[in-house]
Design an enzyme around this catalytic site. Structure first.
Site, short mmCIF file in Angstrom:
data_model
loop_
_atom_site.label_atom_id
_atom_site.label_comp_id
_atom_site.label_asym_id
_atom_site.label_seq_id
_atom_site.Cartn_x
_atom_site.Cartn_y
_atom_site.Cartn_z
N HIS A 148 1.10 -1.49 -0.09
CA HIS A 148 0.12 0.27 -0.06
C HIS A 148 0.78 1.79 -0.23
O HIS A 148 0.44 2.41 -0.11
CB HIS A 148 -1.32 0.05 1.80
CG HIS A 148 -1.78 -1.17 0.99
ND1 HIS A 148 -2.92 -0.92 0.80
CD2 HIS A 148 -2.40 -1.74 2.01
CE1 HIS A 148 -3.57 -1.90 0.71
NE2 HIS A 148 -3.49 -2.64 1.57
N ASP A 188 -2.68 -10.77 -1.68
CA ASP A 188 -2.86 -10.34 -0.71
C ASP A 188 -4.28 -9.54 -0.36
O ASP A 188 -4.83 -9.65 -1.81
CB ASP A 188 -1.93 -8.96 -0.13
CG ASP A 188 -2.62 -8.33 1.10
OD1 ASP A 188 -1.38 -8.35 2.53
OD2 ASP A 188 -3.84 -7.67 1.80
N HIS A 190 -5.96 -7.14 0.18
CA HIS A 190 -6.33 -5.87 -0.06
C HIS A 190 -5.70 -5.43 -1.44
O HIS A 190 -4.70 -7.04 -2.02
CB HIS A 190 -5.68 -4.56 0.83
CG HIS A 190 -6.74 -5.24 1.72
ND1 HIS A 190 -5.66 -6.36 2.90
CD2 HIS A 190 -7.40 -4.86 2.23
CE1 HIS A 190 -6.02 -5.97 3.87
NE2 HIS A 190 -7.80 -5.71 3.03
N ASP A 281 -3.96 -12.93 4.05
CA ASP A 281 -4.96 -12.03 4.72
C ASP A 281 -6.26 -12.72 4.31
O ASP A 281 -7.68 -12.11 4.07
CB ASP A 281 -5.32 -10.21 5.24
CG ASP A 281 -4.84 -9.88 4.15
OD1 ASP A 281 -4.26 -10.14 3.05
OD2 ASP A 281 -4.27 -8.61 4.03
N1 Q9C Z 1 -10.93 1.76 8.80
C1 Q9C Z 1 -2.51 -5.05 4.42
O1 Q9C Z 1 -2.83 -6.28 4.50
N2 Q9C Z 1 -7.66 -0.56 7.02
N3 Q9C Z 1 -2.98 -3.94 5.52
C2 Q9C Z 1 -7.83 0.19 7.75
C3 Q9C Z 1 -10.12 1.93 8.78
C4 Q9C Z 1 -6.41 -1.09 6.45
C5 Q9C Z 1 -4.59 -3.70 5.00
C6 Q9C Z 1 -9.14 0.72 8.68
C7 Q9C Z 1 -6.02 -2.41 6.61
C8 Q9C Z 1 -4.88 -2.39 5.68
C9 Q9C Z 1 -0.67 -4.80 4.29
ZN ZN Z 2 -3.69 -6.58 2.62
#
Ligand code: Q9C
Ligand code: ZN
Length: 661
Positions: A148, A188, A190, A281
């Site tokens: 990210h 991943d 995401h 994940d």
């Molecule tokens: N409401 C990776 O898996 N969530 N990053 C933010 C705010 C972020 C995941 C929640 C998730 C990031 C590397």
């Molecule tokens: Zn992730």
């Protein structure tokens, strides 16, 4: 007449696998010790799991290194590098929390800088070793994650984009290593927003990401992860997104994407190296992901990629927030990298309808760039789908607090629906003949499957022909507690032959409905060449085999479509021993195992599932010698089949029932 005696353990070549872990990457943690999913224990539990499995001893251990600024600068701005370099210093003590709070999903502490430099440098290190051929493949257990992290902004738990830095390093700094094309597979859960941007116009890097998207509502919650985002200029076609429409995607969905998008494109792209942005994940049990990939699923996904780039493949950890899931998944992956043997296990369930829809949209969008995606998938294939995912309300736009348990709970009603629909799917091929599938959708399946012969391999009471015939003609022999209904087609086996196989025969369970008290025979197809099991091969039709499956497992089950059809046969015969579980929820012989071919006809047997075999090994299920009536069937089979004398046959059973697993 023995098969499989060429598989001595010596010839199993061990691949060299680089493994990198450094506790210093644990120094990045929340400033006041508040709980956070992306915490230092993640990499600790992975490392502990690998140690417990004696993995590090089998790998080439690599040392973590801090990345050099000039290499990070290939993908990040000077501003960003300065910030991450200095953020952990004293001068930032008073400002650090405020800076973090302005970023999206980022915490920072005194250890962040060092960890970030180590994660990026370690990604470079493992990738370079693989590129140089010093190891065949490598795994970097690193954090903070990277995909990210944008050119000028930390976000989503990521500080530097480790994978992008490593890829740029090889392409720009090490031309002599001749790595000219890199495939990045981001599994991943995401979207790898930053990696996508960094190689947006770069045809040397094919970026592939499969992720929860839900039309731009799942983190990072933009349209960037949509399948319409294919790259630009010379990079057009070199960016592939597979955006899930719903949660709960699992092995079947990912396998379908591999089979129908990723693998054909990879073959055409022909990368010199593959880097996996290996977040776990999307694993079953992950609190953020809400998907359902099993460790077996990851191992299959990885194994399929190992057929490309000369096996040069690097796994760099990204996300993954359930300790047990990430540890088991990573272990499964390292084992695949280490071992040159087929993967055992099976996955059930069809892809979602939404999965087929997304796959078709991606193929269409990218078909101009990748000819292998041009054909439309046959309807008979895409018709095979799981019932829609149960809708679970999202608490926030990226649904972070959701579904932990709900995603794995299936309502009782749904269970019934599934019973009728789930089926092994590990290898659906585009090219497969359409009739294969058509047969399943109507009652023509019996006539289709009656045209296909297989060898049914019996190693228990069915060794005795008269007993086997109960399953074909119906009826009862001495010792059987009740009569069998027989098969629809009552034709006797066309041919009978005997063979020994290098697999382990054992007896388990204390009681069976057919025989009363006492153990019944199972085959452990994973055991080695010292084992020798007598097996009687009956040449019957695939239709009859389905009727046998029902009688062995769930007498009275109404089989409106076959339990084991041509698709299943195609998928199980890729390698031996390979197994596929049929869609029965109970029964001790619902695992079909392919044991090779005889006269070019596949040999199939049935035994318990791999996890039940594990249960017998661990003591969770009882091993148990066979009752005398059951043992007698086996003895009669062996004697009448002229394989052993009465005494030898008894000694054979005696040995199989006393040796522990
Ligand atoms: N409401 C990776 O898996 N969530 N990053 C933010 C705010 C972020 C995941 C929640 C998730 C990031 C590397
Ligand atoms: Zn992730």
């Amino acid at each position: 007449m023995e098969v499989g005696d060429g598989v001595d353990s010596e010839s199993k070549s061990q691949r060299r696998v680089g493994l990198l872990y450094d506790e210093r990457m644990c120094k990045h943690s929340t400033p006041d010790g508040e709980p956070h999913p992306e915490n230092p224990d993640r990499i600790k539990v992975i490392w502990n799991k690998l140690q417990a499995a004696s993995i590090p001893q089998r790998c080439v251990l690599l040392d973590a290194k801090e990345a050099e600024d000039k290499h990070i600068l290939a993908v990040h701005s000077q501003n960003h590098v300065n910030l991450i370099k200095n953020i952990s210093s004293k001068q930032f003590d008073s400002r650090r929390n405020r800076i973090a709070s302005k970023l999206n999903s980022i915490y920072l502490n005194e250890g962040s800088s060092e960890a970030a430099y180590l994660a990026a440098g370690s990604a470079i290190e493992v990738t370079e070793r693989v590129a140089k051929g010093e190891v065949d493949s490598a795994v970097a257990i690193i954090r903070p994650p990277g995909h990210h992290a944008e050119e000028d902004e930390a976000m989503g738990f990521c500080l530097f984009n480790n994978v992008a830095i490593a890829a740029s390093y090889l392409l720009n700094e090490k031309p002599e290593l001749l790595i000219k094309k890199i495939l990045i597979v981001d599994w991943d859960v995401h979207h790898g927003n930053a990696t996508q941007k960094m190689f947006w116009k770069d045809p040397r890097v094919l970026f592939f990401s499969v992720h929860r998207h839900e039309f731009g509502t799942f983190y990072p919650a933009t349209d960037d992860g949509f399948y319409t985002m294919i790259g630009e200029g010379p990079g057009s076609g070199y960016n592939i997104n597979v955006p899930w429409e719903n949660s709960q995607c699992g092995d079947a969905d990912y396998f379908a994407v591999w089979e129908h998008i990723l693998l054909p494109v990879t073959k055409e792209f022909n990368p010199d190296l593959i880097i996996v942005s290996a977040g776990f994940d999307a694993a079953i049990g992950d609190p953020l992901g809400g998907c359902r990939i099993t460790p077996h699923g990851y191992s299959v996904m990885l194994k399929k990629l190992m057929n490309f780039a000369d096996g040069k493949i690097v796994l760099a950890l990204e996300g993954g927030y359930n300790f047990e899931s990430i540890a088991k998944s990573m272990l499964a992956c390292v084992e695949v990298l280490l071992e040159d043997k087929p993967i055992l296990g099976s996955s059930v369930a069809y892809p979602f309808e939404s999965t087929w829809r997304v796959i078709q949209a991606v193929r269409k969008k990218l078909s101009a760039y990748w000819p292998s995606l041009a054909d439309e998938l046959p309807e008979e294939l895409t018709n095979r789908k799981a019932p829609p995912a149960v809708y679970v309300p999202n608490s926030s736009s990226d649904s972070e607090a959701e579904e932990d348990d709900e995603s794995q709970k299936v309502s009782e009603h749904l269970e019934e629906v599934l019973q009728d629909i789930i089926e092994p799917l590990s290898k659906l091929k585009v090219a497969e003949s359409n009739q294969d599938h058509a047969a399943c959708n109507s009652n023509t399946w019996r006539s289709e499957l009656s045209k296909v012969d297989i060898w049914y391999a019996a190693f228990g009471s069915n060794l005795w022909l008269k007993r086997l015939l109960c399953y074909i003609e119906g009826g009862q022999v001495d010792g059987l507690q009740k009569p069998c209904v027989g098969s629809v087609d009552k034709t006797s086996p066309k041919e009978i032959m005997w063979k020994t196989f290098p697999y382990r025969l054992f007896f388990g369970r204390e009681f069976s409905l057919s025989w009363g008290p006492g153990g019944v025979a199972f085959l452990d197809p994973e055991s080695n060449s010292q084992d020798k099991t007598y097996i009687c091969l009956y040449r019957i039709t695939l239709e009859q085999f389905n009727d046998l499956l029902v009688q062995e497992n769930h007498e009275g089950y109404v089989m409106s479509s076959p339990l084991f059809d041509l698709t299943a046969l195609n998928s199980v015969t890729v390698e031996e021993p390979h197994s596929l579980q049929v869609r029965l929820e109970k029964g001790w012989y619902r695992n079909v195992v392919y044991l090779g071919k005889e006269h070019d006809i596949p040999i199939l047997t049935m035994t318990c599932t791999p996890s039940e075999i594990e249960g017998f090994k661990s003591g969770e299920h009882a091993l148990c010698a066979p009752a005398i009536n059951y043992a007698n069937m086996i003895v009669r089979g062996l004697v009448e089949g002229k394989q052993l004398s009465q005494e030898e046959a008894m000694a054979y059973i005696q040995e199989a029932s006393t040796k522990g697993l």
